[in-house]
Structures are given as C-alpha cells and as structure tokens.
Design an enzyme around this catalytic site. Structure first.
Site, PDB file in Angstrom:
ATOM      1  N   HIS A   1       0.823  -1.213   0.000  1.00 11.37           N
ATOM      2  CA  HIS A   1       0.000   0.000   0.000  1.00 11.37           C
ATOM      3  C   HIS A   1       0.855   1.261   0.000  1.00 11.37           C
ATOM      4  O   HIS A   1       1.823   1.367   0.747  1.00 11.37           O
ATOM      5  CB  HIS A   1      -0.901   0.021   1.232  1.00 11.37           C
TER       6      HIS A   1
ATOM      7  N   TYR B   1      -9.485   5.257   8.159  1.00 13.86           N
ATOM      8  CA  TYR B   1      -9.726   5.442   9.597  1.00 13.86           C
ATOM      9  C   TYR B   1     -10.690   6.608   9.721  1.00 13.86           C
ATOM     10  O   TYR B   1     -10.374   7.724   9.279  1.00 13.86           O
ATOM     11  CB  TYR B   1      -8.433   5.819  10.323  1.00 13.86           C
TER      12      TYR B   1
ATOM     13  N   PRO C   1      -4.622  -0.575  18.593  1.00 10.15           N
ATOM     14  CA  PRO C   1      -4.320  -0.947  17.204  1.00 10.15           C
ATOM     15  C   PRO C   1      -4.434   0.202  16.191  1.00 10.15           C
ATOM     16  O   PRO C   1      -4.146   0.005  15.017  1.00 10.15           O
ATOM     17  CB  PRO C   1      -5.341  -2.049  16.905  1.00 10.15           C
TER      18      PRO C   1
ATOM     19  N   LYS D   1       0.610  -0.854  15.040  1.00  9.52           N
ATOM     20  CA  LYS D   1       1.992  -0.965  15.517  1.00  9.52           C
ATOM     21  C   LYS D   1       2.309  -2.230  16.319  1.00  9.52           C
ATOM     22  O   LYS D   1       3.478  -2.558  16.509  1.00  9.52           O
ATOM     23  CB  LYS D   1       2.324   0.249  16.407  1.00  9.52           C
TER      24      LYS D   1
ATOM     25  N   TYR E   1       3.731   6.021  10.366  1.00  2.00           N
ATOM     26  CA  TYR E   1       2.893   4.902   9.926  1.00  2.00           C
ATOM     27  C   TYR E   1       3.724   3.827   9.221  1.00  2.00           C
ATOM     28  O   TYR E   1       3.509   2.628   9.446  1.00  2.00           O
ATOM     29  CB  TYR E   1       1.787   5.422   9.004  1.00  2.00           C
TER      30      TYR E   1
END
Ligand SMILES: Cc1cc2nc3c(=O)[nH]c(=O)nc-3n(C[C@H](O)[C@H](O)[C@H](O)COP(=O)(O)OP(=O)(O)OC[C@H]3O[C@@H](n4cnc5c(N)ncnc54)[C@H](O)[C@@H]3O)c2cc1C
Length: 389
Positions: A72, A200, A292, A296, A384
């Site tokens: 991604h 998200y 979550p 990580k 990220y």
C-alpha cells in the site's frame, strides 16, 4: 533439556526470534501453551512495516507474503466531511504491506521443521526460575509429565498475559498504562474491501476502520463501549453502523457478507520498563501493548526481536555481553515513539466519553491542519510506515 536460549511463546515474536537465532546457529527451544491451529485461529494485526517485511526477507520466508500481500502507498483519515489521503509512498518513499498476522505466523510455523527450530506446543504451567542468575531454567508440563529446560538466557515472547513479565519482581520495573473507555468490535468477512486503501474514520457516532487482508477478504472495526456484548451485534447491525461511520463515499462500495470472525478487543496503552531483568529479556506484547489505531503491535514485536537477535548473536558468537545489557534502552527508545504515535492517533480519531466541546474542537482543528499541511502529513506518514530500527 538444555539449550542456549529458551523462548516462551510461539506467536510472531517467538517464532521470528527462534528462526533468526537458528539461522545464526544458536540453539533455542520455543515453548508454547497452545496448539499450532489455535495460534493460527487468532485474527489480529494485518499491516506490516518495513522492519517486519525485512525480517521475513532476511529469513527467506517472504515468498508468499510477496505473492499474496498487498503493498500500500497510502491510507485515509475520514473526518465526516472528506477523506484525507496520507500519501505514504510520496511522502516517505516507502510502503506498508497488508498481510495478515495469521498468514505471517503460518509461514514461520511451517518452516520450523525444515530449519530445525524446535517448538513444543501445549506446554502447560510454564514457570521461570533463577532469572537473576547465569543459569536460569524453565519448568513446564508436557502430556502430563514434568519437564525442565535449562538455558543461558530466556526470552519472554508470551504476550500480555504470559508468565515472563510476571516473573520480574515488581520492585525491579515500572508499569505505564492507559486503559481506553472503549473496545474495537471487529468483523472479518470474505467480501472485497470497500476501498483499496485503509480508511480510519472519526464520525459523531464513533470510530470506524475499513481494512482488508486480501482483495477478497475484508476486516472492519467500529469502536463500542467496553460493556458492549458481541451477542448484541448481529452482522447486519455492524454493516449498518460501518456504512454510517465510514461516510457515503465508502458506504457506496461496501459489500456485505457473513462474518467468519467477530470479536471485541479492549484498547490499552501499556509499557513495562526495563525490558530485561537479569537473564530474562522481554519482546513484543509481553512488554508493551499499543491500541491498534496505528497498526503498531505486531511491528513493535518485530523491532524488539530485531534488537534481541542482534544482542544474542553478539553474546553467543562474539562473547560480548554489551548488546544484552543495552537491549532494553535500545528497544524502549523505539517502543515509546510507537506508543506516542498510537496514542495520538487514537486520541485524534475516537470520541472519548469524557470529552467536551473544546476537545472536539481540537480534533476538528487538528484534522483540518493535517488536511492542509504537507509537514503534518509527512510526520504521520513516517510514523505509519515505521521509524527506522
Ligand atoms: C484481539 C487482538 C487484535 C489485535 N489487532 C491488531 C491490529 O489490528 N493491528 C496490530 O498492529 N496489532 C493488533 N494486535 C496486536 C498484535 O496482534 C500483537 O501486538 C502481536 O500479536 C504481538 O505478538 P507477540 O508474539 O508479542 O504476542 P502474541 O501474539 O500474543 O503471542 C504470544 C504467544 O505466547 C503464548 N503464551 C501465552 N502464555 C503462555 C504460557 N503461559 N506459556 C507458553 N506460551 C504462552 C500465546 O499462546 C501466544 O502464542 C491485536 C491484538 C489482539 C489481542
């Protein structure tokens, strides 16, 4: 039984470490309380950073991940009005890999026999002894028989509830903890994802995440109060809630299907420090938990294992103990940064019951800032994809 390193727990941390040590010719035995199929039935993480991908590459166990995983380039934050894309590839030159923890664990598990990594499943009543000495040992029961494993070092990879961390006297460490007032209700279904990248969402009804394990398997979450019961969430109620919280753009592409797994996981931030006591080192969830939200947990376990393997190789091959004594500081430096990122993303994307109008206005302002600032997006992107080890 005698070995150089006793590893407790055959989750991703324990198996990764075992393989790395065997690849260097270091003897180790992994003790696991559960059966292999049970370990593989646990549906957990799914976004891999470079550190985790890199360890699988180093072990030569990356073929299936490369063939079936999804690389991604970005992900999205949804604030109820728009999708804010974080272009992680454009901002950092790196990618993340979407590949389920179950699949990664399966790859590690299936390679154990061929690589001479001994894993003892269904090891009951595992207990650690003499961890402050140079001759620690582990006792356990296998098929009803009492067993003893002597080692030079023990590595606790036994998750949050395992016996390793509990073997460290309370006076020798400190716990840092934040328990969140909600959990994530997850649904796994064999349907195509609603979007090719993760979303998200912070919606007035609560948090939602649209994620996936493959082109044909989706993983979605909504946050729910801790008192909520899974029985009260039939599949349709979850799909309805997701469609609202993810917003009309994503909802238009949601394909509904029967749940193949459904569960509620409480959210917590936790660190135990130091991560070594005498001859015992801790890796992964045995030492720390992250919510979550930043993807990580598994990746932190992998970075601990990276540092632990480095220290153990130095210890056994170069007879140099400095890596072991420096392990905790090195691992914790990265742990705290991941804890910070996971906590801040959780704070940004969830509605906390104790929050008032001011805290909500801060979320709106921060999301607006992120939407318009390359610097803010770069900071999120570099965290990220994972900070360097
Ligand atoms: C429900 C849930 C959902 C999650 N979702 C995500 C996610 O979406 N994204 C993300 O990044 N992270 C997620 N995580 C976190 C991620 O899965 C963990 O960080 C990761 O599994 C850590 O790996 P580990 O090997 O340290 O611990 P674990 O995977 O917990 O492995 C520990 C192993 O030790 C074994 N063990 C325990 N006690 C004993 C004993 N007494 N004797 C012997 N063996 C023992 C256990 O059976 C287990 O196999 C989730 C965690 C949970 C619990």
């Amino acid at each position: 039984m005698q070995t150089q390193v006793a590893i407790i727990g055959a989750g991703p941390a324990g198996l990764l470490l075992g393989h790395l040590l065997r690849a260097e010719g270091i003897e180790c035995v992994v003790l696991e309380r559960q059966t292999g199929p049970y370990v593989l039935s646990r549906i957990r993480a799914g976004v891999l950073e470079q550190v985790t991908v890199g360890l699988m590459e180093r072990l030569g166990l990356d073929a299936r991940m490369k063939a079936e995983g999804l690389a991604h380039d970005g992900f999205h934050l949804a604030d109820g009005k728009r999708l804010i894309r974080i272009d992680i590839a454009g901002l950092t030159g790196k990618q993340v890999m979407v590949y389920g923890q179950t699949e990664l664990t399966r790859d590690l598990m299936e390679a154990t026999a061929g690589r001479g990594l001994e894993v003892i499943h269904e090891a009951a009543d595992v207990a650690l002894h003499d961890i402050e000495s140079d001759a620690p040992f582990v006792t356990f029961r296998k098929d009803g028989a009492a067993c003893r494993l002597d080692a030079r070092l023990i590595v606790g990879c036994d998750g949050f509830h395992g016996p390793s961390r509990k073997a460290i006297p309370a006076s020798a460490g400190r716990e840092y903890e934040r328990v969140y007032p909600f959990g994530w209700l997850g649904i796994l279904a064999d349907v195509p994802p609603c979007n090719h990248e993760l979303i998200y969402a912070n919606h007035e009804r609560g948090f939602a995440l649209a994620s996936m394990r493959s082109h044909a398997r989706s993983r979605y979450y909504v946050d729910v109060p801790l008192a909520e019961r899974i029985e009260d969430w039939p599949d349709d109620r979850i799909w309805d809630e997701l469609a609202i919280r993810l917003g009309p753009e994503a909802a238009a592409h949601i394909t509904r299907g029967p749940a193949i797994e459904k569960s509620i996981a409480p959210l917590r931030s936790y660190v135990f420090a130091p991560m070594r006591h005498g001859s015992l080192m801790l890796c992964g969830d045995s030492a720390h938990i992250v919510p979550p939200t930043g993807a990580k947990g598994l990746n932190l376990a992998a970075s601990d294992v990276h540092y632990a393997a480095e220290a153990l190789v130095r210890f056994f091959k170069a007879k140099d103990p400095d890596g072991i004594s420096g392990y905790s500081d090195k691992a914790l430096a990265r742990v705290w940064k991941s804890e910070r990122f996971s906590w801040s993303l959780t704070r940004l994307m969830h509605r906390f019951p104790e929050d008032g109008a001011f805290e909500r206005a801060m979320q709106v302002a921060e999301l607006d800032y992120i939407a318009g600032s390359r610097a803010a997006q770069t900071s999120i992107a570099e965290n990220y994809v994972g900070l360097p080890v």
